[in-house]
Design a protein around this motif. Structure first.
Motif, PDB file in Angstrom:
ATOM      1  N   GLN A 194       0.797  -1.218   0.000  1.00  0.00           N
ATOM      2  CA  GLN A 194       0.000   0.000   0.000  1.00  0.00           C
ATOM      3  C   GLN A 194       0.833   1.273   0.000  1.00  0.00           C
ATOM      4  O   GLN A 194       0.382   2.316  -0.502  1.00  0.00           O
ATOM      5  N   ASN A 195       2.042   1.211   0.535  1.00  0.00           N
ATOM      6  CA  ASN A 195       2.840   2.424   0.702  1.00  0.00           C
ATOM      7  C   ASN A 195       4.011   2.551  -0.261  1.00  0.00           C
ATOM      8  O   ASN A 195       4.555   3.639  -0.424  1.00  0.00           O
ATOM      9  N   ILE A 196       4.401   1.462  -0.908  1.00  0.00           N
ATOM     10  CA  ILE A 196       5.519   1.528  -1.856  1.00  0.00           C
ATOM     11  C   ILE A 196       5.122   0.976  -3.213  1.00  0.00           C
ATOM     12  O   ILE A 196       5.164   1.688  -4.220  1.00  0.00           O
ATOM     13  N   PHE A 197       4.704  -0.272  -3.269  1.00  0.00           N
ATOM     14  CA  PHE A 197       4.490  -0.922  -4.562  1.00  0.00           C
ATOM     15  C   PHE A 197       3.337  -0.282  -5.346  1.00  0.00           C
ATOM     16  O   PHE A 197       3.502   0.084  -6.520  1.00  0.00           O
ATOM     17  N   GLN A 198       2.169  -0.138  -4.716  1.00  0.00           N
ATOM     18  CA  GLN A 198       1.031   0.440  -5.440  1.00  0.00           C
ATOM     19  C   GLN A 198       1.262   1.895  -5.832  1.00  0.00           C
ATOM     20  O   GLN A 198       0.981   2.262  -6.988  1.00  0.00           O
ATOM     21  N   PRO A 199       1.759   2.763  -4.945  1.00  0.00           N
ATOM     22  CA  PRO A 199       1.985   4.148  -5.360  1.00  0.00           C
ATOM     23  C   PRO A 199       2.950   4.287  -6.534  1.00  0.00           C
ATOM     24  O   PRO A 199       2.839   5.234  -7.319  1.00  0.00           O
ATOM     25  N   LEU A 200       3.888   3.360  -6.660  1.00  0.00           N
ATOM     26  CA  LEU A 200       4.866   3.442  -7.742  1.00  0.00           C
ATOM     27  C   LEU A 200       4.439   2.658  -8.982  1.00  0.00           C
ATOM     28  O   LEU A 200       5.164   2.644  -9.977  1.00  0.00           O
ATOM     29  N   GLY A 201       3.291   2.016  -8.928  1.00  0.00           N
ATOM     30  CA  GLY A 201       2.833   1.240 -10.069  1.00  0.00           C
ATOM     31  C   GLY A 201       3.527  -0.094 -10.219  1.00  0.00           C
ATOM     32  O   GLY A 201       3.486  -0.712 -11.284  1.00  0.00           O
ATOM     33  N   MET A 202       4.151  -0.578  -9.128  1.00  0.00           N
ATOM     34  CA  MET A 202       4.818  -1.884  -9.144  1.00  0.00           C
ATOM     35  C   MET A 202       3.763  -2.953  -8.847  1.00  0.00           C
ATOM     36  O   MET A 202       3.765  -3.598  -7.807  1.00  0.00           O
ATOM     37  N   THR A 203       2.868  -3.133  -9.812  1.00  0.00           N
ATOM     38  CA  THR A 203       1.645  -3.894  -9.557  1.00  0.00           C
ATOM     39  C   THR A 203       1.857  -5.396  -9.434  1.00  0.00           C
ATOM     40  O   THR A 203       0.952  -6.108  -8.978  1.00  0.00           O
ATOM     41  N   HIS A 204       3.004  -5.899  -9.853  1.00  0.00           N
ATOM     42  CA  HIS A 204       3.249  -7.341  -9.775  1.00  0.00           C
ATOM     43  C   HIS A 204       4.318  -7.695  -8.742  1.00  0.00           C
ATOM     44  O   HIS A 204       4.738  -8.849  -8.661  1.00  0.00           O
ATOM     45  N   THR A 205       4.765  -6.711  -7.976  1.00  0.00           N
ATOM     46  CA  THR A 205       5.761  -6.940  -6.932  1.00  0.00           C
ATOM     47  C   THR A 205       5.061  -7.244  -5.615  1.00  0.00           C
ATOM     48  O   THR A 205       4.058  -6.611  -5.293  1.00  0.00           O
ATOM     49  N   LEU A 206       5.578  -8.198  -4.854  1.00  0.00           N
ATOM     50  CA  LEU A 206       4.973  -8.512  -3.566  1.00  0.00           C
ATOM     51  C   LEU A 206       5.988  -9.135  -2.624  1.00  0.00           C
ATOM     52  O   LEU A 206       6.990  -9.707  -3.059  1.00  0.00           O
ATOM     53  N   LEU A 207       5.721  -8.953  -1.351  1.00  0.00           N
ATOM     54  CA  LEU A 207       6.453  -9.670  -0.320  1.00  0.00           C
ATOM     55  C   LEU A 207       5.739 -11.003  -0.132  1.00  0.00           C
ATOM     56  O   LEU A 207       4.607 -11.057   0.355  1.00  0.00           O
ATOM     57  N   TYR A 208       6.401 -12.061  -0.530  1.00  0.00           N
ATOM     58  CA  TYR A 208       5.751 -13.372  -0.527  1.00  0.00           C
ATOM     59  C   TYR A 208       5.850 -14.034   0.834  1.00  0.00           C
ATOM     60  O   TYR A 208       6.901 -14.002   1.495  1.00  0.00           O
ATOM     61  N   GLN A 209       4.754 -14.629   1.250  1.00  0.00           N
ATOM     62  CA  GLN A 209       4.767 -15.510   2.410  1.00  0.00           C
ATOM     63  C   GLN A 209       3.771 -16.627   2.176  1.00  0.00           C
ATOM     64  O   GLN A 209       2.745 -16.441   1.510  1.00  0.00           O
ATOM     65  N   ARG A 210       4.115 -17.786   2.689  1.00  0.00           N
ATOM     66  CA  ARG A 210       3.281 -18.969   2.479  1.00  0.00           C
ATOM     67  C   ARG A 210       1.874 -18.708   3.009  1.00  0.00           C
ATOM     68  O   ARG A 210       1.689 -18.192   4.112  1.00  0.00           O
ATOM     69  N   GLY A 211       0.876 -19.063   2.191  1.00  0.00           N
ATOM     70  CA  GLY A 211      -0.501 -18.807   2.564  1.00  0.00           C
ATOM     71  C   GLY A 211      -1.022 -17.485   2.046  1.00  0.00           C
ATOM     72  O   GLY A 211      -2.227 -17.223   2.093  1.00  0.00           O
ATOM     73  N   GLY A 212      -0.114 -16.624   1.556  1.00  0.00           N
ATOM     74  CA  GLY A 212      -0.518 -15.350   0.994  1.00  0.00           C
ATOM     75  C   GLY A 212      -0.752 -15.466  -0.499  1.00  0.00           C
ATOM     76  O   GLY A 212      -0.788 -16.576  -1.051  1.00  0.00           O
ATOM     77  N   PRO A 213      -0.912 -14.341  -1.185  1.00  0.00           N
ATOM     78  CA  PRO A 213      -1.115 -14.385  -2.638  1.00  0.00           C
ATOM     79  C   PRO A 213       0.050 -15.080  -3.337  1.00  0.00           C
ATOM     80  O   PRO A 213       1.204 -14.967  -2.921  1.00  0.00           O
TER      81      PRO A 213
END
Length: 351
Positions: A194-213
């Motif tokens: 919400q504070n880094i990836f979306q504002p910059l348009g990094m729409t496919h970047t994520l911090l991965y954790q098991r059970g998450g997206p």
């Protein structure tokens, strides 16, 4: 006497030959990643434009899926610059101070470490014992951030007094991720999104954790074992987050690089702090100091990332507006020297 048209044609042919030659040089440097092997994605940005944006080899050997500029690789320690940015954002918003004692936010930490500050975790001057050395030798389950905190909470020793030396600390950045959660009231993946990836348009970047997206366009990691590539995508330390859990692509990393030149995300003061030598480093090649999530070497700002099955690097020459990002899903070779040599093709001089 040559006509204007013939001169123009000559200039165009010369430009095409130069561009083709440059492309061929880059492809030759990336030869190890070509074919039916674990691959790589390469990005060169000069003056805000992608002059090289290409991928080689495979993202998934089993399904024979080719790597593309949209392929997401596990960034490993390249993730640290995003964790540092999260801390700096919270500092700008008055949610915490870089000079807060870490135990203000993580009181579970052993009382002998009461003097360590957030700033010292950022620049690796905290002196914390490496959590991997504290893990039982027969560990088979992945350790979590909470598990890292538990190990450090039981460990009174330190390598040195806080603020007196330098020792690279994955555990320190795990703790920074936990501090972001407690200071923001959000789960770390949500805060970063919400504070880094979306504002910059990094729409496919994520911090991965098991059970998450799930990771979209995911590259899987491989290691060369006696001439054969084996999938080695996860280890017992692959579930920690603040020190290395982000997945991203070269297309999204281009957006990150652009944000590092202006105040669309961080203030000038925060970016200057991140890119300044906060701690002196000796005995390491091409590293004079460490900022906040960045290694410093003269005019160069860079960071590598290595974890089971992945090796990555980002190298920036900010004064020359040049950046090279190289992401790979294999344990060998290390990409720093290749990326440096590619960058020098566009720089025209050694850093």
């Amino acid at each position: 006497m040559r006509t204007f048209t013939s001169l123009l044609a000559l200039l165009l042919c010369t430009a095409v030959r130069a561009a083709t030659s440059g492309t061929a040089d880059v492809d030759a440097m990336m030869k190890a990643y070509q074919g039916d092997v674990p691959g790589a994605s390469l990005l060169v940005i000069k003056d805000g434009k992608a002059v090289v944006r290409r991928s080689y080899g495979l993202a998934n050997l089993e399904s024979h899926e080719a790597a593309t500029p949209a392929t997401n690789y596990r960034l490993a320690s390249v993730s640290k610059q995003f964790t540092a940015a999260g801390i700096l954002l919270l500092s700008e918003r008055g949610k915490l101070s870089l000079d807060d004692r870490v135990r203000r936010w993580l009181p579970e930490l052993n009382a002998t470490h009461d003097a360590i500050t957030i700033r010292q975790l950022l620049d690796h001057s905290g002196g914390l014992i490496d959590y991997e050395d504290l893990m039982p030798t027969d560990t088979t389950e992945q350790i979590s951030d909470a598990g890292v905190l538990k190990l450090l909470a039981a460990e009174p020793r330190a390598y040195f007094a806080p603020g007196t030396s330098y020792r690279y600390s994955n555990g320190g950045y795990v703790l920074l991720g936990l501090i972001i959660e407690r200071a923001s009231g959000q789960a770390l993946p949500d805060f970063l999104r919400q504070n880094i990836f979306q504002p910059l348009g990094m729409t496919h970047t994520l911090l991965y954790q098991r059970g998450g997206p799930d990771v979209p366009n995911r590259a899987y990691g491989y290691s060369d074992e006696n001439g054969h590539w084996l999938r080695t995508d996860q280890s017992t330390t692959s579930a920690t987050r603040g020190d290395g859990g982000i997945y991203s692509s070269i297309d999204d990393m281009a957006k990150w690089d652009a944000a590092l030149y202006d105040h669309r995300l961080l203030s000038d003061a925060s970016r200057n702090a991140a890119f300044s030598a906060q701690n002196k480093v000796t005995g390491e090649e091409d590293v004079d100091g460490y900022g906040f999530g960045w290694r410093i070497h003269g005019d160069v700002r860079w960071h590598s990332g290595e974890t089971m099955g992945f090796r990555n690097v980002i190298i920036r020459w900010p004064k020359q507006h040049l950046t090279v990002v190289m992401l790979t899903n294999r344990n060998d070779p290390e990409p720093y020297r290749t990326a440096l040599a590619i960058g020098q093709q566009f720089l025209g001089a050694k850093p």
